[in-house]
Scaffold this active site. Structure first.
Site, PDB file in Angstrom:
ATOM      1  N   GLU A 285       0.825  -1.213   0.000  1.00  0.00           N
ATOM      2  CA  GLU A 285       0.000   0.000   0.000  1.00  0.00           C
ATOM      3  C   GLU A 285       0.856   1.259   0.000  1.00  0.00           C
ATOM      4  O   GLU A 285       0.427   2.309  -0.481  1.00  0.00           O
ATOM      5  CB  GLU A 285      -0.929  -0.012   1.217  1.00  0.00           C
ATOM      6  CG  GLU A 285      -2.219   0.760   1.018  1.00  0.00           C
ATOM      7  CD  GLU A 285      -3.259   0.443   2.078  1.00  0.00           C
ATOM      8  OE1 GLU A 285      -4.226  -0.259   1.746  1.00  0.00           O
ATOM      9  OE2 GLU A 285      -3.087   0.879   3.230  1.00  0.00           O
ATOM     10  N   HIS A 306       8.101 -27.031  -1.192  1.00  0.00           N
ATOM     11  CA  HIS A 306       7.489 -28.177  -1.857  1.00  0.00           C
ATOM     12  C   HIS A 306       6.328 -27.760  -2.761  1.00  0.00           C
ATOM     13  O   HIS A 306       5.627 -28.620  -3.302  1.00  0.00           O
ATOM     14  CB  HIS A 306       7.019 -29.192  -0.815  1.00  0.00           C
ATOM     15  CG  HIS A 306       8.139 -29.769  -0.011  1.00  0.00           C
ATOM     16  ND1 HIS A 306       8.715 -30.984  -0.284  1.00  0.00           N
ATOM     17  CD2 HIS A 306       8.823 -29.262   1.052  1.00  0.00           C
ATOM     18  CE1 HIS A 306       9.687 -31.216   0.581  1.00  0.00           C
ATOM     19  NE2 HIS A 306       9.769 -30.187   1.401  1.00  0.00           N
ATOM     20  N   LYS A 420     -13.941   0.508  -3.224  1.00  0.00           N
ATOM     21  CA  LYS A 420     -14.975   0.855  -2.240  1.00  0.00           C
ATOM     22  C   LYS A 420     -16.112   1.619  -2.906  1.00  0.00           C
ATOM     23  O   LYS A 420     -17.296   1.337  -2.662  1.00  0.00           O
ATOM     24  CB  LYS A 420     -14.373   1.699  -1.112  1.00  0.00           C
ATOM     25  CG  LYS A 420     -13.385   0.958  -0.223  1.00  0.00           C
ATOM     26  CD  LYS A 420     -12.876   1.874   0.881  1.00  0.00           C
ATOM     27  CE  LYS A 420     -11.850   1.183   1.758  1.00  0.00           C
ATOM     28  NZ  LYS A 420     -11.339   2.090   2.811  1.00  0.00           N
TER      29      LYS A 420
END
Length: 434
Positions: A285, A306, A420
């Site tokens: 951010e 793995h 948003k």
């Protein structure tokens, strides 16, 4: 002091490269410390560390003791910087299974308001059945959709279970000192409140009551955390490449300029995973804007060797690694002998698990470096609350300096608002019709 080893980046960058960046790092550090750069109104985190408890910290301790006395569970409601920091500290110090067999006197701690998952909400409801609980609502505004929905639902549960008066006593708000819906709600309802300073952004807020209250409820010595942060503030004010913050910030920017667009933060401690999520938000951010930014990713070793190991070893050469190491704990586990030895492990009999872990680390480091992957090694020493405070401050300071080297504002997040607005438009919130 945290030690940064860059011996496994040579070949990708050179000593002249590093020395040529010295003035840029110096200027970025000066810009940050003197508050002359973009976002300078959000530098309050620089001065949060303390050697002695402030009045606010004393109140945090008192509230934590009350919660520990009367609650089997504390639910921390928040998203992003409002929950990642305390979760990182609690899990790193107490393990990801820290809630097992806990109750009054040492409450379980759950986190809510960080998703919109119905399954997660149903699970939390079941976990709270038959248990006394309190909630901490963390939000500067009080209107962010995810935590606001969770807070409303949990308040309703408290009122149904305890009645209005007792419910009020079990709700704590960490919010803006004067403004916002949560501040207004807390004042009207009479909830105990704690302050997020206006000059501290969410992802830099872990050393405020945002992080300190949940940590204290978990039984972590928050003054040790703060003293560790103060150690970092004093030690990392050094203006040279003897400063590990300078080394980390400089090398990651040099690698980025050479085409390494992904940083993979790794630890051989599984309980570091939530700290990695905190680090991801901090750097993602802060740096990801204006068409720039190193993509922050995390891996848990040896587990992810793995799954991701093949890609790291032989995939596209567009990433570098930062490996975090801690001193092994005092309590050791020794591998025993087995008379049949069907698993072929008797050659390890008598050796400790941390010895095997160390060889896995050294083997991985050599393989990846030989495979052309630059690796920054960060040796943190002993893991304790003081070290966690130092780690938080180390990465925050590194991030601020690194972002200024990159040429972006470390303290805004204009892109976050776009999703948003779109979501609120689709939900039909008044004022967001278009």
């Amino acid at each position: 002091m945290i030690q940064v080893d860059i011996s496994n980046v040579w070949g990708q960058i050179s000593l002249p490269d590093l020395l040529s960046l010295e003035k840029e790092v110096f200027d970025a550090h000066m810009t940050l410390s003197e508050g002359t750069g973009a976002g300078s109104g959000y530098l309050g985190w620089l001065d949060l560390p303390a050697r002695e408890p402030t009045e606010e910290i004393q109140r945090v301790r008192q509230a934590a003791e009350q919660i520990r006395f009367d609650s089997d569970v504390l639910v921390v409601v928040g998203i992003g910087g409002s929950y990642l920091g305390p979760r990182a500290a609690i899990e790193l110090l107490q393990g990801s299974h820290h809630n097992i067999q806990k109750g009054k006197g040492d409450p379980q701690i759950f986190f809510a308001g960080n998703s919109l998952s119905t399954r997660q909400w149903n699970e939390l409801q079941k976990l709270l059945e038959g248990k006394d609980f309190s909630i901490v609502i963390i939000s500067k505004s009080g209107t962010t959709t995810e935590p606001a929905i969770a807070a409303r639902a949990l308040r309703w549960m408290l009122e149904r279970r305890y009645g209005s008066d007792e419910a009020r006593r079990r709700i704590y708000a960490v919010t803006d000192p004067t403004d916002g819906a949560l501040r207004q709600m807390a004042a009207e309802e009479g909830w105990e409140t704690f302050v997020i300073p206006p000059n501290v952004g969410g992802r830099y807020s872990v050393l405020t009551p945002v992080g300190l209250l949940p940590m204290a409820v978990a039984g972590i010595d928050i003054m040790e955390v703060m003293n560790g942060a103060m150690d970092a503030k004093e030690s990392y004010d050094l203006r040279s490449f003897e400063n590990p913050v300078w080394l980390y910030a400089a090398v990651r920017n040099l690698l980025y300029r050479s085409g390494k667009a992904i940083e993979l933060l790794e630890s051989f401690e599984p309980d570091f995973r939530s700290f990695g999520a905190w680090w991801q938000q901090l750097f993602g951010e802060s740096e990801g804007k204006d068409g720039k930014g190193i993509f922050p990713a995390c891996a848990e070793l040896t587990t992810d060797l793995h799954s991701l190991g093949q890609l790291i070893q032989q995939g596209q050469r567009n990433l570098f690694e930062t490996m975090i190491r801690f001193t092994p704990p005092a309590q050791k586990y020794t591998i025993v002998s087995d008379y049949k030895d069907l698993d072929g492990l008797n050659y390890l009999a008598g050796k400790t698990l941390d010895f095997v872990d160390e060889q896995a680390y050294l083997g991985t480091l050599a393989a990846h470096a030989d495979g052309g992957v630059p690796v920054i090694c960060v040796d943190c020493g002993e893991l304790n609350p003081r070290k966690v405070g130092e780690l938080f401050y180390f990465f925050q300071l590194s991030c601020g300096i690194s972002a200024y080297i990159l040429g972006v504002n470390p303290f805004n997040q204009p892109g976050v608002e776009l999703y948003k607005r779109n979501m609120l438009c689709l939900l039909g919130k008044p004022g967001y019709e278009q």
